[in-house]
Design an enzyme around this catalytic site. Sequence first.
Site, PDB file in Angstrom:
ATOM      1  N   LYS A  35      47.806  29.160  34.504  1.00  0.00           N
ATOM      2  CA  LYS A  35      48.308  30.531  34.322  1.00  0.00           C
ATOM      3  C   LYS A  35      47.130  31.513  34.312  1.00  0.00           C
ATOM      4  O   LYS A  35      45.961  31.098  34.196  1.00  0.00           O
ATOM      5  CB  LYS A  35      49.101  30.625  33.016  1.00  0.00           C
ATOM      6  CG  LYS A  35      48.282  30.363  31.760  1.00  0.00           C
ATOM      7  CD  LYS A  35      49.181  30.307  30.528  1.00  0.00           C
ATOM      8  CE  LYS A  35      48.390  30.028  29.275  1.00  0.00           C
ATOM      9  NZ  LYS A  35      49.280  29.785  28.113  1.00  0.00           N
ATOM     10  N   TYR A 253      24.586  53.932  24.991  1.00  0.00           N
ATOM     11  CA  TYR A 253      25.504  54.942  24.445  1.00  0.00           C
ATOM     12  C   TYR A 253      25.476  54.923  22.922  1.00  0.00           C
ATOM     13  O   TYR A 253      25.540  53.859  22.306  1.00  0.00           O
ATOM     14  CB  TYR A 253      26.931  54.683  24.921  1.00  0.00           C
ATOM     15  CG  TYR A 253      27.144  55.033  26.371  1.00  0.00           C
ATOM     16  CD1 TYR A 253      27.068  56.353  26.805  1.00  0.00           C
ATOM     17  CD2 TYR A 253      27.430  54.042  27.304  1.00  0.00           C
ATOM     18  CE1 TYR A 253      27.265  56.674  28.139  1.00  0.00           C
ATOM     19  CE2 TYR A 253      27.638  54.363  28.642  1.00  0.00           C
ATOM     20  CZ  TYR A 253      27.545  55.676  29.046  1.00  0.00           C
ATOM     21  OH  TYR A 253      27.741  55.996  30.360  1.00  0.00           O
TER      22      TYR A 253
END
Length: 356
Positions: A35, A253
């Site tokens: 999956k 950042y």
Amino acid sequence: MPRPVRAEISPAALRHNLALIRQKAGQAKIWSVVKANAYGHGIDHVWRALQSSDGFALLDLNEAIRLRELGWTGPILLLEGFFEPDDLLLIDRYQLTTAVHSFWQLAAIAAARVQRPIPVYLKVNSGMNRLGFAPERLHAAWREASATPQIGEIILMSHFASADEDAGVAEPMALIGSLTAALRLPHCLANSAATLWHPQTHADWVRPGIVLYGASPSGRWQDIADTGLMPVMRLTSQIIAVQHLQTGARVGYGGRFSAAGPQRIGIVACGYADGYPRQAPSGTPVLVNGVRTGIVGTVSMDMIAVDLTPCPDAQVGSPVELWGPALPVDDVAHAAGTLGYELLSALAPRVPVVTG
Ligand SMILES: *Cc1c(COP(=O)(O)O)cnc(C)c1O
């Protein structure tokens, strides 16, 4: 030159892991769980190496059809069942096996026109409370399924909530045993954790996923370190710039990292838009030139910064392993407060996948 980030998939590691799981699983047949595009590895890249599986299990009809188009003619199991009655047309056309967890699905099959009976995994809720018939309705569901000519073989399915934890499988196993003593159905219960650690769950079919890819069901690499399982994905990139920081200089950042002294750092072409976890803190392990070091500062969309103190030879172009055989994805995930499952399956579509 393309941007240097890429994911290498090792078919040899996949074959090795499947063989190892087959040993553990004894007589049980194996549904290899693919999956989420084979936990981020790519169905196209893994299915050949896993061809000796007894079947493939996944969730999405499109992925099932993809497997058929690639040439897989063996069993395919839809783990979440189907989502509307029309899906049965494709289930019939592509000869899929489906989980059934609700009475509306039984009614839909009974109303469908099919070319051949559909094999069904009748799912009982053994305590996880996601999908499955309530234990007290299981016999009614089984009677209904047995009386439906459009349904072929019936296999009992359940899923464990805590097979990787101390709670284990005792409670659900006792429930399943008491419910099914009278039914004589084949059983399919075990995920990776149960396949590895609870042989009493193996029964007729097992459904391993994460272990095929060489990561730990518990999220802790040390829990599988001595099994011989091999990591299948190697996420790599390169240093694309070097910065010399003065004491107190900040990185990235928000300037969340500041240098305690003069320090060399490397900028790596890999960020959260590649699937690297944005929440990974300074110190999350990474390999530069094969040497273990840590990231510094906030992960950006396209870049991370790494401490080059332990690897003085590193320069622009030096190889970086974000996770792989030499750095378990579980260790990176642990530092970032998540699981290998999430990191692998979140590999971003923009990262080229190559078969090693
Ligand atoms: C994902 C899944 C599995 C495989 O789980 P792993 O922990 O990766 O082995 C097995 N069964 C069901 C129903 C699943 O959804």
